[in-house]
Enzyme design. Structure first.
Site, PDB file in Angstrom:
ATOM      1  N   HIS A  71       9.483 -29.200 -27.073  1.00  0.00           N
ATOM      2  CA  HIS A  71       9.119 -29.257 -28.368  1.00  0.00           C
ATOM      3  C   HIS A  71      10.697 -29.044 -29.277  1.00  0.00           C
ATOM      4  CE1 HIS A  71       4.815 -28.036 -28.218  1.00  0.00           C
ATOM      5  NE2 HIS A  71       5.056 -29.039 -27.461  1.00  0.00           N
ATOM      6  N   GLU A  73      11.557 -27.286 -31.502  1.00  0.00           N
ATOM      7  CA  GLU A  73      11.823 -25.867 -31.791  1.00  0.00           C
ATOM      8  C   GLU A  73      12.614 -25.439 -30.484  1.00  0.00           C
ATOM      9  OE1 GLU A  73       7.724 -26.046 -33.378  1.00  0.00           O
ATOM     10  OE2 GLU A  73       8.911 -27.020 -32.089  1.00  0.00           O
ATOM     11  N   CYS A  99       3.622 -24.209 -32.002  1.00  0.00           N
ATOM     12  CA  CYS A  99       2.654 -23.828 -31.202  1.00  0.00           C
ATOM     13  C   CYS A  99       2.998 -22.228 -30.768  1.00  0.00           C
ATOM     14  CB  CYS A  99       2.882 -24.773 -29.955  1.00  0.00           C
ATOM     15  SG  CYS A  99       4.263 -24.585 -28.910  1.00  0.00           S
ATOM     16  N   CYS A 102       6.315 -21.871 -28.655  1.00  0.00           N
ATOM     17  CA  CYS A 102       7.552 -21.943 -29.563  1.00  0.00           C
ATOM     18  C   CYS A 102       7.636 -20.556 -30.547  1.00  0.00           C
ATOM     19  CB  CYS A 102       7.625 -23.313 -30.170  1.00  0.00           C
ATOM     20  SG  CYS A 102       7.855 -24.921 -29.399  1.00  0.00           S
TER      21      CYS A 102
END
Length: 152
Positions: A71, A73, A99, A102
């Site tokens: 992801h 992040e 999410c 993260c």
């Protein structure tokens, strides 16, 4: 201390920059960008994609995201670890709601504020951030035009 209006305008600018950064992603289904900002300086950036050394393919033949795709992040936070920059007290700007995985990284990285532009059907990441006393703010840059900003 900055005025709320000035901070809001800065938030919108950094979110728009994160949206532009998301264009670097090779993912087809969804492109996500993230910036980590501290003291008005971008100290890290990331977008969703495969780990270094992997082919830039994010989806399988059925258009499902491959399990090893990172992801945005996570990419921005792990890049920080290699840079020597310190993210304590920083703000993360991300084009999509974090999410839960993260969110854990955000908390552990000492990021104190998250500004995101797109809501996701699951809110568990946002809930965890709030539980950890991370300030979370949703902002949609498409709803706010930069043309309306006063010139100086």
């Amino acid at each position: 201390m900055e005025s709320k209006d000035k901070l809001h305008k800065l938030d919108l600018r950094y979110l728009r920059m994160a949206q532009i950064w998301a264009e670097n992603s090779y993912c087809i289904r969804r492109k996500v960008g993230a910036l980590v900002v501290k003291d008005k300086r971008i100290i890290s950036d990331g977008y969703n994609g495969t780990p270094s050394g992997f082919p830039n393919v994010c989806e399988d033949d059925n258009n499902a995201t491959l399990p090893y795709v990172l992801h945005a992040e996570a990419n921005a936070i792990t890049k920080l670890a290699r840079s020597g920059n310190n993210s304590d007290g920083s703000t993360l700007y991300v084009t999509a709601s974090p999410c839960i995985e993260c969110a854990k990284l955000i908390i552990q990285a000492g990021i104190k504020r998250v500004v995101y532009a797109e809501k996701y059907r699951l809110e568990d990441g946002i809930d965890l951030l709030r539980r950890a006393k991370v300030e979370v703010e949703y902002m949609n840059p498409q709803e706010e035009s930069p043309i309306n900003e006063p010139t100086k």
